[in-house]
Structure formats: structure tokens, C-alpha cells
Design a protein around this motif. Sequence first.
Motif, PDB file in Angstrom:
ATOM      1  N   LYS A 161       0.895  -1.152   0.118  1.00 46.09           N
ATOM      2  CA  LYS A 161      -0.003   0.023  -0.183  1.00 46.09           C
ATOM      3  C   LYS A 161       0.916   1.330  -0.023  1.00 46.09           C
ATOM      4  O   LYS A 161       0.529   2.242  -0.816  1.00 46.09           O
ATOM      5  N   LYS A 162       1.945   1.188   0.847  1.00 53.05           N
ATOM      6  CA  LYS A 162       2.872   2.254   0.979  1.00 53.05           C
ATOM      7  C   LYS A 162       3.303   2.518  -0.638  1.00 53.05           C
ATOM      8  O   LYS A 162       3.562   3.772  -1.128  1.00 53.05           O
ATOM      9  N   GLU A 163       3.994   1.635  -1.027  1.00 59.20           N
ATOM     10  CA  GLU A 163       4.499   1.630  -2.480  1.00 59.20           C
ATOM     11  C   GLU A 163       3.496   2.127  -3.423  1.00 59.20           C
ATOM     12  O   GLU A 163       3.960   3.213  -4.304  1.00 59.20           O
ATOM     13  N   LEU A 164       2.346   1.964  -3.394  1.00 64.17           N
ATOM     14  CA  LEU A 164       1.371   2.140  -4.410  1.00 64.17           C
ATOM     15  C   LEU A 164       0.941   3.590  -4.434  1.00 64.17           C
ATOM     16  O   LEU A 164       0.662   4.500  -5.200  1.00 64.17           O
ATOM     17  N   ILE A 171       2.228   9.669 -10.866  1.00 61.04           N
ATOM     18  CA  ILE A 171       1.644   9.823 -12.048  1.00 61.04           C
ATOM     19  C   ILE A 171       0.018   9.988 -11.966  1.00 61.04           C
ATOM     20  O   ILE A 171      -0.446  10.006 -10.996  1.00 61.04           O
ATOM     21  N   ASN A 172      -0.580  10.192 -13.109  1.00 64.51           N
ATOM     22  CA  ASN A 172      -1.790  10.699 -13.139  1.00 64.51           C
ATOM     23  C   ASN A 172      -2.574   9.387 -13.044  1.00 64.51           C
ATOM     24  O   ASN A 172      -2.474   8.187 -12.926  1.00 64.51           O
ATOM     25  N   ASP A 173      -3.889   9.701 -12.373  1.00 63.75           N
ATOM     26  CA  ASP A 173      -5.061   8.735 -11.886  1.00 63.75           C
ATOM     27  C   ASP A 173      -5.347   7.945 -13.011  1.00 63.75           C
ATOM     28  O   ASP A 173      -5.361   6.807 -12.778  1.00 63.75           O
ATOM     29  N   GLU A 178      -4.874   2.108 -14.550  1.00 60.11           N
ATOM     30  CA  GLU A 178      -4.268   1.201 -15.532  1.00 60.11           C
ATOM     31  C   GLU A 178      -3.316   0.239 -14.943  1.00 60.11           C
ATOM     32  O   GLU A 178      -3.328  -0.981 -15.218  1.00 60.11           O
ATOM     33  N   ILE A 179      -2.405   0.858 -14.117  1.00 63.11           N
ATOM     34  CA  ILE A 179      -1.414  -0.213 -13.695  1.00 63.11           C
ATOM     35  C   ILE A 179      -2.120  -1.146 -12.608  1.00 63.11           C
ATOM     36  O   ILE A 179      -1.751  -2.380 -12.531  1.00 63.11           O
ATOM     37  N   LEU A 180      -2.996  -0.705 -11.598  1.00 64.20           N
ATOM     38  CA  LEU A 180      -3.407  -1.416 -10.780  1.00 64.20           C
ATOM     39  C   LEU A 180      -4.470  -2.480 -11.437  1.00 64.20           C
ATOM     40  O   LEU A 180      -4.336  -3.884 -11.088  1.00 64.20           O
ATOM     41  N   GLN A 181      -5.060  -2.216 -12.710  1.00 64.66           N
ATOM     42  CA  GLN A 181      -5.858  -3.095 -13.493  1.00 64.66           C
ATOM     43  C   GLN A 181      -5.069  -4.405 -13.913  1.00 64.66           C
ATOM     44  O   GLN A 181      -5.260  -5.634 -13.934  1.00 64.66           O
TER      45      GLN A 181
END
Length: 195
Positions: A161-164, A171-173, A178-181
Motif C-alpha cells: 500500500k505504501k509503495e502504491l 503519475i496521473n490517476d 491502468e497499472i492497478l488493473q
Amino acid sequence: MIATLSKVIEEKTKEKKSTINHYLYKHKCLPIWVLIRQITFGATCHFYSSLKVNLQNKISKNITKRFFQKYPSKKNLKGYPSIPLPPEQLESIMNFTNEFRNICAHDERLYNYTSTKTKLKKTFLHFHSNLKFKGNLFDVILILKFFVPKSNYIEMIAEIKKELNKLQKKINDLKYNEILQEMGFIQNWDKIVLS
């Protein structure tokens, strides 16, 4: 497998202060738990695969029992096994986890990797949370709950969570989502894995 184990024993007996050396010379035997700590995770997977089914069942039963000791509220919930995982599912879980371990060990790109080798369709952890198994990073993080001590697992999730959060600030939302997905992370992923 025998050659791998023999090589490890041979190498470790050359080290004066190795645990293997200690057991072989002081106790004249080598407990399996001492040997397992000296081999790679991949070799451990192969070792498990080569065992007779009755021994695989005992190992699976022990792992399942330890899971319910860590997470007693999970016992008897719909989707959680009242019996140990079938050996073939535990073997698939171990091989799937090893696949991701190898990606990390060889500095390959991890965040968007999806396994094409796994035979897993769904684990009881996925079933309970009503999640579909996709063979991605989220799945391996969820599966680690089965093996990692609870305090370490909670700590790992906090670190992720900290790294995310750091990434989200850089970066933009749209790109962040997209990365999370690509990693397979869904909304409230942290609450799901910790529930």
C-alpha cells in the motif's frame, strides 16, 4: 530430486557451521525440516510433487490446520475447506507461487505478468471472496496468505500500500488505475486480502 538433495548436503557439509553439518555429525541424522530450509523453493515444489499421496495429504492437512490457527474466523465459512486442500491443488498453488518467485529472482517485469502455465482455476481464498482467479500478481498476493505468518502478511500488505501510494503521487490517476488493473488489483483490494 535425489541429485539436488545430495548436492545440497555435500555443499553444506563443507561449511563448518552449517545446520546440516551439525545434524549429520552431532546427531548422525538429517531431519527433513533442516534439509528443506537449505533448498530452493522450486526444489521444494519438486520434492512435494515426488512424495506419495498419503504424505502429500498429511502436509496439506498440516498447512490447512496452520492456516485456520492464524485465521480462526475463516473456519467453517462457505468456500473454506473443512478438509485439507487436495494435494494436486496445493501442488498447483506451490508451482504458481514459484513461477512468480522466479520472475522476481531473475529481475523480470512482475507487475503485469499473468501466468499461462498454471493449472489453477480458483482457490478457496478466491471462492470465499467471490473473486475470479486470473493468474496475476493480485492472485499470488492473495495466495501468500496461506503460507506467510499473519504478522508478516499484514506487514507485506502495508508495504505494498505504501509503495502504491508513492506511485499514485507520481503519475496521473488514469495511468495509476491502468497499472492497478494490469496487476489484477481491484477496488478495496487491501481490505479483501486482509479479511
